[in-house]
Design an enzyme around this catalytic site. Sequence first.
Site, mmCIF file in Angstrom:
data_model
loop_
_atom_site.group_PDB
_atom_site.id
_atom_site.type_symbol
_atom_site.label_atom_id
_atom_site.label_comp_id
_atom_site.label_asym_id
_atom_site.label_seq_id
_atom_site.Cartn_x
_atom_site.Cartn_y
_atom_site.Cartn_z
ATOM 1 N N THR A 114 0.792 -1.291 -0.023
ATOM 2 C CA THR A 114 -0.035 -0.057 0.162
ATOM 3 C C THR A 114 1.003 1.253 0.163
ATOM 4 O O THR A 114 1.878 1.300 0.521
ATOM 5 C CB THR A 114 -0.967 -0.135 1.165
ATOM 6 N N GLU A 144 0.248 3.609 1.926
ATOM 7 C CA GLU A 144 0.264 3.980 3.370
ATOM 8 C C GLU A 144 1.537 3.887 3.733
ATOM 9 O O GLU A 144 2.193 4.347 4.893
ATOM 10 C CB GLU A 144 -0.633 3.311 4.229
ATOM 11 N N TYR A 190 -1.400 0.134 10.956
ATOM 12 C CA TYR A 190 -1.756 -0.629 9.718
ATOM 13 C C TYR A 190 -0.448 -0.582 8.778
ATOM 14 O O TYR A 190 -0.134 -1.519 8.264
ATOM 15 C CB TYR A 190 -3.049 0.152 8.954
ATOM 16 N N LYS A 206 1.850 -3.616 7.228
ATOM 17 C CA LYS A 206 1.845 -3.712 5.898
ATOM 18 C C LYS A 206 3.355 -3.672 5.628
ATOM 19 O O LYS A 206 3.800 -4.197 4.437
ATOM 20 C CB LYS A 206 1.103 -2.656 5.257
HETATM 21 P P1 NDP Z 1 -11.721 -4.440 2.123
HETATM 22 O O1 NDP Z 1 -11.637 -3.919 3.275
HETATM 23 O O2 NDP Z 1 -12.978 -4.198 1.040
HETATM 24 O O3 NDP Z 1 -11.570 -6.031 2.134
HETATM 25 C C1 NDP Z 1 -10.820 -6.687 2.883
HETATM 26 C C2 NDP Z 1 -10.912 -8.173 2.818
HETATM 27 O O4 NDP Z 1 -10.156 -8.893 3.824
HETATM 28 C C3 NDP Z 1 -12.612 -8.588 3.227
HETATM 29 O O5 NDP Z 1 -12.952 -9.594 2.390
HETATM 30 C C4 NDP Z 1 -12.245 -8.981 4.579
HETATM 31 O O6 NDP Z 1 -13.477 -9.815 4.891
HETATM 32 C C5 NDP Z 1 -10.880 -9.663 4.670
HETATM 33 N N1 NDP Z 1 -10.516 -9.869 5.839
HETATM 34 C C6 NDP Z 1 -10.309 -8.993 6.947
HETATM 35 N N2 NDP Z 1 -9.530 -9.543 7.840
HETATM 36 C C7 NDP Z 1 -9.349 -11.037 7.621
HETATM 37 C C8 NDP Z 1 -8.784 -11.890 8.296
HETATM 38 N N3 NDP Z 1 -8.250 -11.876 9.467
HETATM 39 N N4 NDP Z 1 -8.905 -13.061 7.665
HETATM 40 C C9 NDP Z 1 -9.434 -13.415 6.530
HETATM 41 N N5 NDP Z 1 -9.886 -12.268 5.940
HETATM 42 C C10 NDP Z 1 -9.840 -11.183 6.267
HETATM 43 O O7 NDP Z 1 -10.332 -4.101 1.315
HETATM 44 P P2 NDP Z 1 -9.818 -3.748 -0.041
HETATM 45 O O8 NDP Z 1 -10.623 -4.803 -1.069
HETATM 46 O O9 NDP Z 1 -10.170 -2.295 -0.590
HETATM 47 O O10 NDP Z 1 -8.199 -3.978 0.035
HETATM 48 C C11 NDP Z 1 -7.816 -5.364 -0.553
HETATM 49 C C12 NDP Z 1 -6.307 -5.331 0.170
HETATM 50 O O11 NDP Z 1 -5.671 -4.363 -0.564
HETATM 51 C C13 NDP Z 1 -6.210 -5.040 1.698
HETATM 52 O O12 NDP Z 1 -5.160 -5.938 2.094
HETATM 53 C C14 NDP Z 1 -5.831 -3.427 1.667
HETATM 54 O O13 NDP Z 1 -5.210 -3.389 2.924
HETATM 55 C C15 NDP Z 1 -4.964 -3.428 0.395
HETATM 56 N N6 NDP Z 1 -4.887 -1.980 -0.257
HETATM 57 C C16 NDP Z 1 -6.311 -1.456 -0.361
HETATM 58 C C17 NDP Z 1 -6.034 -0.263 -1.011
HETATM 59 C C18 NDP Z 1 -7.236 0.336 -1.591
HETATM 60 O O14 NDP Z 1 -7.219 1.893 -1.790
HETATM 61 N N7 NDP Z 1 -8.523 -0.219 -1.447
HETATM 62 C C19 NDP Z 1 -4.975 0.124 -1.296
HETATM 63 C C20 NDP Z 1 -3.703 -0.410 -1.081
HETATM 64 C C21 NDP Z 1 -3.897 -1.568 -0.425
HETATM 65 P P3 NDP Z 1 -14.866 -9.365 5.533
HETATM 66 O O15 NDP Z 1 -15.642 -8.903 4.370
HETATM 67 O O16 NDP Z 1 -15.260 -10.535 6.304
HETATM 68 O O17 NDP Z 1 -14.416 -8.038 6.420
HETATM 69 P P1 GDR Z 2 -6.963 5.821 3.714
HETATM 70 O O1 GDR Z 2 -8.418 5.810 3.235
HETATM 71 O O2 GDR Z 2 -6.628 6.032 5.306
HETATM 72 O O3 GDR Z 2 -5.992 6.616 2.746
HETATM 73 O O4 GDR Z 2 -6.670 3.977 3.371
HETATM 74 P P2 GDR Z 2 -9.856 6.512 4.053
HETATM 75 O O5 GDR Z 2 -10.640 6.920 2.766
HETATM 76 O O6 GDR Z 2 -9.873 5.971 5.049
HETATM 77 O O7 GDR Z 2 -8.946 7.934 4.082
HETATM 78 C C1 GDR Z 2 -8.492 8.908 3.285
HETATM 79 C C2 GDR Z 2 -8.186 10.160 3.877
HETATM 80 O O8 GDR Z 2 -9.564 10.976 4.096
HETATM 81 C C3 GDR Z 2 -9.618 11.751 5.560
HETATM 82 N N1 GDR Z 2 -10.802 11.538 6.027
HETATM 83 C C4 GDR Z 2 -11.719 10.606 6.546
HETATM 84 N N2 GDR Z 2 -11.443 9.166 6.215
HETATM 85 C C5 GDR Z 2 -12.633 8.492 6.840
HETATM 86 N N3 GDR Z 2 -12.098 6.959 6.590
HETATM 87 N N4 GDR Z 2 -13.515 8.894 7.181
HETATM 88 C C6 GDR Z 2 -13.908 10.247 7.462
HETATM 89 O O9 GDR Z 2 -14.790 10.714 7.834
HETATM 90 C C7 GDR Z 2 -12.762 11.060 7.022
HETATM 91 N N5 GDR Z 2 -12.486 12.465 6.707
HETATM 92 C C8 GDR Z 2 -11.613 12.710 6.273
HETATM 93 C C9 GDR Z 2 -8.427 10.438 6.125
HETATM 94 O O10 GDR Z 2 -8.012 11.376 7.402
HETATM 95 C C10 GDR Z 2 -7.370 10.227 5.232
HETATM 96 O O11 GDR Z 2 -6.707 11.200 4.938
HETATM 97 C C11 GDR Z 2 -7.118 3.622 2.337
HETATM 98 C C12 GDR Z 2 -7.481 2.039 2.700
HETATM 99 O O12 GDR Z 2 -7.826 1.435 1.651
HETATM 100 C C13 GDR Z 2 -6.115 1.302 3.219
HETATM 101 O O13 GDR Z 2 -6.275 -0.040 3.404
HETATM 102 C C14 GDR Z 2 -5.114 1.281 1.730
HETATM 103 O O14 GDR Z 2 -3.999 0.897 2.071
HETATM 104 C C15 GDR Z 2 -5.047 2.895 1.555
HETATM 105 O O15 GDR Z 2 -6.226 3.508 1.310
HETATM 106 C C16 GDR Z 2 -4.040 3.058 0.273
#
Ligand code: NDP
Ligand code: GDR
Length: 356
Positions: free
Chosen positions: A136, A138, A160, A164
């Site tokens: 990520t 992050e 987190y 990672k």
């Molecule tokens: P989501 O939160 O939508 O999905 C996470 C998935 O992981 C869900 O299926 C969840 O299951 C499952 N999960 C959580 N904890 C466990 C566990 N202990 N054992 C088994 N399964 C588990 O995330 P995204 O699809 O957005 O992201 C996918 C991956 O990419 C994640 O690893 C995230 O950290 C990473 N990532 C995401 C980014 C983004 O912008 N979306 C950017 C960079 C990295 P359940 O549905 O039951 O909660």
């Molecule tokens: P992020 O995503 O932390 O970048 O992680 P998120 O959408 O939670 O936050 C993005 C930015 O928005 C600001 N923010 C808020 N965020 C949330 N969730 N709720 C609020 O009300 C709010 N207001 C402002 C946050 O402070 C932050 O700066 C996501 C996840 O998908 C991670 O798993 C992944 O690794 C990174 O993106 C890349």
Amino acid sequence: MTTKNKTALVTGVTGQDGAYLVELLLEKGYTVHGVKRRSSSFNTGRIEHLYQDPHVDDPRLILHYGDMTDSTNLIRIVQESQPDEIYNLAAQSHVQVSFETPEYTANADAVGALRLLEAIRILGMEEKTRFYQASTSELYGLVQEVPQKETTPFYPRSPYAAAKLYAYWIVVNYREAYGMHASNGILFNHESPLRGETFVTRKITRAAAAIKLGRQEKLYLGNLDAQRDWGHAREYVRGMWLMLQQDKADDYVLATGETTHVRQFVEWAFEDVGIKLEWKGKGVDEKGYCSETGKCLIEVDPRYFRPTEVELLLGDPAKAQTQLGWSHETSPRDLAREMVQSDLKVMQRDPVWKDA
Ligand code: NDP
Ligand code: GDR
């Protein structure tokens, strides 16, 4: 081997990326095994349209109960499914929640990745199985360089990100130590209509739709000044797949190369439902946005501030463009529009919302 007779194992199959990736892999002819957690209510909504009755002959999507914190379970699933490719998408993926559940986050996100790599090794599948780790942006955390690329130093800013970081390096280590085909995709934020409702983009687009339909009064947000490089999840899962099709494993940034303030995303989403917002506050902890009619719709609530924030993410996807032939298509502006339209549709269809 063509993709037609390949087998993939996807952890996090019920999440946003899991759903888009499974769709892509099934289209390519893969047999897909997915790991889902046991939950007290259905958690397969995102992949319902891909569901295949396990009673039919040769289903191509097979779900297993599992958890990233349970080694024996993961070893058994890898043994049973004999995957050519593993996509490790499972994680406690919410940055703010990781401050409240840091130990669990480390267990699932850091040690979880190790458990899967060890499963491959224990079963002697290092030659057969390729591995994708959901790393990520992050990892970059406190800004060291802009734009951020594969060589930019990491500085994690949350439990987190620290978890990672371990997963990232253990993947690199297993690649170097055991010659495994293991790659990190360093993905910048990617969103979609399937995005979890507590991430900021989806929280905003859902609220814009609900406020437009008269079903919500106000939206409370945290830091509106954060900047993110937002792409479309559907396009990013293609990049994951491409990484595992290369002869050599490596680490790649996937990003759009464009960054947007949270504040700007709010304005776009409300514009898309026909509400023009005027900024009334002086700083992030004062007031919020009011509409042209004077009704204050958005308020900053410090409860959403993070103990340590990642202020600016902007990725440079040049390596992925050159070596994988990957590039994004959807701009952040179009992404906001697609998400708002989808939320409007969902709310108008949903009987609970309809009756509210
Ligand atoms: P989501 O939160 O939508 O999905 C996470 C998935 O992981 C869900 O299926 C969840 O299951 C499952 N999960 C959580 N904890 C466990 C566990 N202990 N054992 C088994 N399964 C588990 O995330 P995204 O699809 O957005 O992201 C996918 C991956 O990419 C994640 O690893 C995230 O950290 C990473 N990532 C995401 C980014 C983004 O912008 N979306 C950017 C960079 C990295 P359940 O549905 O039951 O909660
Ligand atoms: P992020 O995503 O932390 O970048 O992680 P998120 O959408 O939670 O936050 C993005 C930015 O928005 C600001 N923010 C808020 N965020 C949330 N969730 N709720 C609020 O009300 C709010 N207001 C402002 C946050 O402070 C932050 O700066 C996501 C996840 O998908 C991670 O798993 C992944 O690794 C990174 O993106 C890349």
